[in-house]
Design an enzyme around this catalytic site. Sequence first.
Site, PDB file in Angstrom:
ATOM      1  N   THR A   1      -3.696   6.041 -21.954  1.00  0.00           N
ATOM      2  CA  THR A   1      -3.532   4.713 -21.382  1.00  0.00           C
ATOM      3  C   THR A   1      -2.117   4.285 -21.750  1.00  0.00           C
ATOM      4  O   THR A   1      -1.458   4.920 -22.574  1.00  0.00           O
ATOM      5  CB  THR A   1      -4.532   3.700 -21.978  1.00  0.00           C
ATOM      6  OG1 THR A   1      -4.467   3.781 -23.402  1.00  0.00           O
ATOM      7  CG2 THR A   1      -5.947   3.945 -21.519  1.00  0.00           C
TER       8      THR A   1
ATOM      9  N   LYS B   1      -1.873   0.555 -25.158  1.00  0.00           N
ATOM     10  CA  LYS B   1      -2.254   0.459 -26.571  1.00  0.00           C
ATOM     11  C   LYS B   1      -0.975   0.546 -27.404  1.00  0.00           C
ATOM     12  O   LYS B   1      -0.132  -0.335 -27.291  1.00  0.00           O
ATOM     13  CB  LYS B   1      -3.284   1.544 -26.901  1.00  0.00           C
ATOM     14  CG  LYS B   1      -4.587   1.390 -26.095  1.00  0.00           C
ATOM     15  CD  LYS B   1      -5.644   2.368 -26.538  1.00  0.00           C
ATOM     16  CE  LYS B   1      -6.970   2.151 -25.848  1.00  0.00           C
ATOM     17  NZ  LYS B   1      -7.115   2.868 -24.583  1.00  0.00           N
TER      18      LYS B   1
ATOM     19  N   ASP C   1      -6.499  13.518 -25.241  1.00  0.00           N
ATOM     20  CA  ASP C   1      -6.496  12.109 -24.832  1.00  0.00           C
ATOM     21  C   ASP C   1      -5.783  11.343 -25.949  1.00  0.00           C
ATOM     22  O   ASP C   1      -6.345  11.084 -27.008  1.00  0.00           O
ATOM     23  CB  ASP C   1      -7.948  11.630 -24.674  1.00  0.00           C
ATOM     24  CG  ASP C   1      -8.034  10.163 -24.268  1.00  0.00           C
ATOM     25  OD1 ASP C   1      -7.028   9.439 -24.439  1.00  0.00           O
ATOM     26  OD2 ASP C   1      -9.102   9.743 -23.799  1.00  0.00           O
TER      27      ASP C   1
ATOM     28  N   ARG D   1      -1.690  -2.566 -18.730  1.00  0.00           N
ATOM     29  CA  ARG D   1      -2.904  -1.736 -18.654  1.00  0.00           C
ATOM     30  C   ARG D   1      -2.656  -0.681 -17.580  1.00  0.00           C
ATOM     31  O   ARG D   1      -2.198  -0.987 -16.494  1.00  0.00           O
ATOM     32  CB  ARG D   1      -4.117  -2.587 -18.279  1.00  0.00           C
ATOM     33  CG  ARG D   1      -4.325  -3.789 -19.170  1.00  0.00           C
ATOM     34  CD  ARG D   1      -5.700  -4.384 -19.031  1.00  0.00           C
ATOM     35  NE  ARG D   1      -6.640  -3.621 -19.826  1.00  0.00           N
ATOM     36  CZ  ARG D   1      -6.759  -3.749 -21.160  1.00  0.00           C
ATOM     37  NH1 ARG D   1      -6.021  -4.610 -21.823  1.00  0.00           N
ATOM     38  NH2 ARG D   1      -7.620  -3.019 -21.809  1.00  0.00           N
TER      39      ARG D   1
ATOM     40  N   GLU E   1      -0.587   4.807  -0.500  1.00  0.00           N
ATOM     41  CA  GLU E   1      -1.432   5.983  -0.748  1.00  0.00           C
ATOM     42  C   GLU E   1      -0.633   7.261  -0.551  1.00  0.00           C
ATOM     43  O   GLU E   1       0.104   7.400   0.426  1.00  0.00           O
ATOM     44  CB  GLU E   1      -2.653   5.953   0.171  1.00  0.00           C
ATOM     45  CG  GLU E   1      -3.659   4.935  -0.305  1.00  0.00           C
ATOM     46  CD  GLU E   1      -4.874   4.823   0.586  1.00  0.00           C
ATOM     47  OE1 GLU E   1      -4.969   5.558   1.567  1.00  0.00           O
ATOM     48  OE2 GLU E   1      -5.734   3.978   0.289  1.00  0.00           O
TER      49      GLU E   1
ATOM     50  N   TYR F   1       0.843  -1.207   0.000  1.00  0.00           N
ATOM     51  CA  TYR F   1       0.000   0.000   0.000  1.00  0.00           C
ATOM     52  C   TYR F   1       0.872   1.247   0.000  1.00  0.00           C
ATOM     53  O   TYR F   1       1.849   1.310   0.745  1.00  0.00           O
ATOM     54  CB  TYR F   1      -0.899   0.038   1.243  1.00  0.00           C
ATOM     55  CG  TYR F   1      -2.351  -0.251   0.903  1.00  0.00           C
ATOM     56  CD1 TYR F   1      -3.016   0.562  -0.007  1.00  0.00           C
ATOM     57  CD2 TYR F   1      -3.031  -1.311   1.486  1.00  0.00           C
ATOM     58  CE1 TYR F   1      -4.337   0.299  -0.340  1.00  0.00           C
ATOM     59  CE2 TYR F   1      -4.346  -1.575   1.159  1.00  0.00           C
ATOM     60  CZ  TYR F   1      -4.992  -0.764   0.236  1.00  0.00           C
ATOM     61  OH  TYR F   1      -6.292  -1.017  -0.097  1.00  0.00           O
TER      62      TYR F   1
HETATM   63  N1  DSN Z   1     -11.655   0.459 -25.153  1.00  0.00           N
HETATM   64  C1  DSN Z   1     -10.750   1.374 -25.805  1.00  0.00           C
HETATM   65  C2  DSN Z   1     -10.680   1.130 -27.280  1.00  0.00           C
HETATM   66  O1  DSN Z   1     -10.840  -0.010 -27.677  1.00  0.00           O
HETATM   67  O2  DSN Z   1     -10.456   2.040 -28.045  1.00  0.00           O
HETATM   68  C3  DSN Z   1     -11.085   2.761 -25.493  1.00  0.00           C
HETATM   69  O3  DSN Z   1     -11.147   2.899 -24.114  1.00  0.00           O
END
Ligand code: DSN
Length: 449
Positions: free
Chosen positions: A225, A228, A199, A234, A56, A54
């Site tokens: 994120t 990707k 974003d 993730r 925080e 933990y």
């Molecule tokens: N789920 C993502 C995507 O596939 O683009 C977006 O959050």
Amino acid sequence: MDLYKRIKKEDKVIYKAIAGEWERQADGLELIPSENYTSPAVMEAMGSILTNKYSEGYPNRRYYGGNEFIDQIETEAIERTKKIFGVPFANVQPYSGSPANLAVYVAICKPGDAVMGLNLPDGGHLTHGWKYSATALFYKSIPYHVREDGRIDMEEVRKLAHEHKPKLIWVGATAYPYLYDYKSFMEIADEVGAFVAADIAHVAGLIVAGAHPSPAAHAHIITTTTHKTLRGPRGGIIMTTARGIAKDAELAQRIDKAIIPGLQGGPHNHQTAAIAIALKEAATPAFKSYGKQIVRNAKALAESLKKNGLKLVSGGTENHLLLLDLVPVFGPGGGHFASDALEIAGMTANKNTIPKDPGSAFYPSGVRLGTPALTTRGMKEAEMKKVGEWVARAIQEAHKYRLPTETKDRPAYLEKAKKELKRNTNLKKIRQEVRIFCKKYPLPHLART
Ligand code: DSN
């Protein structure tokens, strides 16, 4: 699978499912543009003892003792983010992209403030104000749209911004095959005093590779994120730019407070370490080549799909993803038939709305494809030609299906169509060809079953 021998011994049910998923990932073509394969080092960090702790708070300001090494890890992840994206502040604690985006609202908006984002059926993201998202429950969402050609309608953005005076304007999408005009968004935001949040979840890896423009000079805040095109675990990151600090000297601190105590508890330290490792990998020349190859592959896939008779929104792509307009094949709302046929043939994609979709968000008329995962496996333009042929052949096998006009008739019709497609011998043949092809492009994991 030596890697998971302890799970195998302790929990056969979960082991069997992981082994099945391993085979699925190894023996099929992953065409979902938001998915990728992480490195073995990233995987190791995700399975490390860091998950036990933990923490925080933030480095050197924790509510718990014993954070000497966690502080080192989080500081490293922050510094790597700042360097790689050219920003003065970063928060690496968001659990993923949606919490990162919600933290941006909490940091700069009051409930009821107007916010603008790309409409979801036009390619936007849920958290940019889609009517069923918490972001539209708590804030006044004013969606903007794409034009007939699929590009964002900047005239509409300016008109809506002047009319509604939003506090926040989002730039970014989940199904948009063009580059973003960050500069124009910033000019419009400046005219009305709004914050711009870029974003970059889909294109973060392309930005790092120099294959897509960076919003660092034209946004106040950047969210992403990490799993990707960036090819990490993730996770999520929020960055504050120099422009953001110039607009609000406290912006980075507001964002930190929005994450904790605003929205989250303890950070996921295993995830933070894995993000740091992914950022180190992304800073290499090999990653730059990878990012550029993703785009070359997407363009090659687009050409192959067109040559094989399929129609693309925008006629091609400027980034890592493509949108198939399937109205000429199935009429309105036929995305289900294509994604089912592709899956049965060993290719994973997702049904998606297209601009001015004659179907609906639930029964869309398109399919979204992308090349980040296939490029990680080492495929290049020649392989994309082949993949395009398989995609076209598989979709052709489903061409006789039409979405029933009565909504109540649709589930049964789709189920029947899927059953028939599962028995289709041509799809079985493509599945076998894909399986053999995939053996030549192993996943970046440690071992195989
Ligand atoms: N789920 C993502 C995507 O596939 O683009 C977006 O959050």
